[in-house]
Design a protein around this motif. Structure first.
Motif, mmCIF file in Angstrom:
data_model
loop_
_atom_site.group_PDB
_atom_site.id
_atom_site.type_symbol
_atom_site.label_atom_id
_atom_site.label_comp_id
_atom_site.label_asym_id
_atom_site.label_seq_id
_atom_site.Cartn_x
_atom_site.Cartn_y
_atom_site.Cartn_z
ATOM 1 N N ARG A 21 0.844 -1.191 0.000
ATOM 2 C CA ARG A 21 0.000 0.000 0.000
ATOM 3 C C ARG A 21 0.876 1.236 0.000
ATOM 4 N N PHE A 22 0.376 2.268 -0.658
ATOM 5 C CA PHE A 22 1.083 3.542 -0.649
ATOM 6 C C PHE A 22 0.981 4.155 0.740
ATOM 7 N N GLN A 23 2.141 4.418 1.355
ATOM 8 C CA GLN A 23 2.197 5.029 2.681
ATOM 9 C C GLN A 23 3.231 6.147 2.699
ATOM 10 N N GLY A 24 3.158 6.962 1.661
ATOM 11 C CA GLY A 24 4.131 8.037 1.526
ATOM 12 C C GLY A 24 5.175 7.710 0.481
ATOM 13 N N VAL A 25 5.920 8.714 0.081
ATOM 14 C CA VAL A 25 6.884 8.564 -1.010
ATOM 15 C C VAL A 25 7.918 7.475 -0.726
ATOM 16 N N ASP A 26 8.342 7.335 0.515
ATOM 17 C CA ASP A 26 9.357 6.336 0.845
ATOM 18 C C ASP A 26 8.902 4.922 0.508
ATOM 19 N N SER A 27 7.593 4.667 0.575
ATOM 20 C CA SER A 27 7.081 3.319 0.295
ATOM 21 C C SER A 27 7.193 2.960 -1.189
ATOM 22 N N LEU A 28 7.402 3.949 -2.065
ATOM 23 C CA LEU A 28 7.502 3.689 -3.505
ATOM 24 C C LEU A 28 8.794 2.959 -3.879
#
Length: 265
Positions: free
Chosen positions: A123-130
């Motif tokens: 799940r996307f949880q902010g830019v760092d998760s990308l």
């Protein structure tokens, strides 16, 4: 006798005033404009011209006011409305034209979400998760400062970001996702829901997180014409009535949009 005559004259005057109002309304035309952003506003000749367009048409038709809908590029649409060459801009945020006249109620929100096939487990949880996925996005689109910076930084690294271009950019990204060439794609939630519904594929992709903050979007009226405040009042009254009657939710659903996903309540 004199009292009866006064009442009769008052009735005639009121009746004539209503006829004049109706005649004037029959000749009154509201011009709205914007660039293509379906389902907010779609092609002029489409069977479904767009959620915002239908709302304007229905609300003003109740007052006998005709609506002319024009499609052009965004910069020209803003310019024409600002100068009073058109009455209202469709799908505008306050930052797009802060000098325009906005209704109190937003018609919807612009929300960018990530979509994936079932089973991704991310799940996307902010830019760092990308960093854990390959993202499909659309070239030249704006996704907010933080995401724009990320996409620009890694656009040459196809293991992290893949950009699609052209009129079929969304279809290209969905095809990449289904073939496993990207793990997730980012798209406006209204655009994605309407696209999948139209293709009969409403449940084939999962929403796996959205970018914050949502941007309220409106029908914004020109500051150049005195009639704008009257039009805003008519539109606001119509929006409140349509929401109370459930007509807004019914309209969203006709375009494949789930009302509970809008965040406008």
């Amino acid at each position: 006798m004199i009292r009866f005559l006064r009442l009769w004259l008052a009735f005639i005057a009121s009746f004539c005033a209503q006829l004049l109002w109706a005649a004037g309304a029959d000749n009154e035309t509201l011009i709205i404009t914007g660039d293509l952003w379906c389902p907010v506003n779609c092609a002029q000749d489409a069977q479904q011209p767009g959620i915002f367009v239908e709302l304007v048409q229905h609300i003003f038709a109740e007052r006998g006011i005709k609506v002319e809908y024009r499609v052009t590029n965004w910069a020209r649409a803003v310019h024409e409305v600002r100068r009073g060459k058109a009455n209202a801009l469709v799908g505008a945020g306050v930052r797009d034209a802060p000098d325009f006249i906005f209704s109190k109620t937003a018609v919807g929100v612009s929300r960018n979400c990530f979509y994936a096939k079932q089973g991704l487990g991310w799940r996307f949880q902010g830019v760092d998760s990308l960093a854990k996925v390959t993202v499909g996005a659309i070239n030249s689109y704006s996704y907010g400062a933080e995401l724009n910076t990320y996409f620009e930084r890694y656009r040459a690294d196809s293991a992290r970001v893949q950009m699609a271009s052209g009129d079929r950019a969304l279809a290209i990204n969905i095809d990449k996702l289904r073939k496993g060439r990207v793990d997730t794609i980012i798209e406006n939630s209204w655009v994605m829901q309407a696209y999948l519904a139209k293709k009969g594929q409403a449940d084939t992709l999962l929403e796996v997180g959205c970018r914050k903050i949502d941007v309220p979007i409106y029908v914004a009226f020109t500051p150049a014409l005195e009639s704008s405040q009257r039009y805003v009042d008519i539109f606001e009254q119509g929006l409140e009535r349509y929401k109370a009657m459930g007509e807004m939710d019914a309209l969203y659903r006709r375009y494949g949009i789930a009302p509970e996903s809008l965040g406008t309540r």
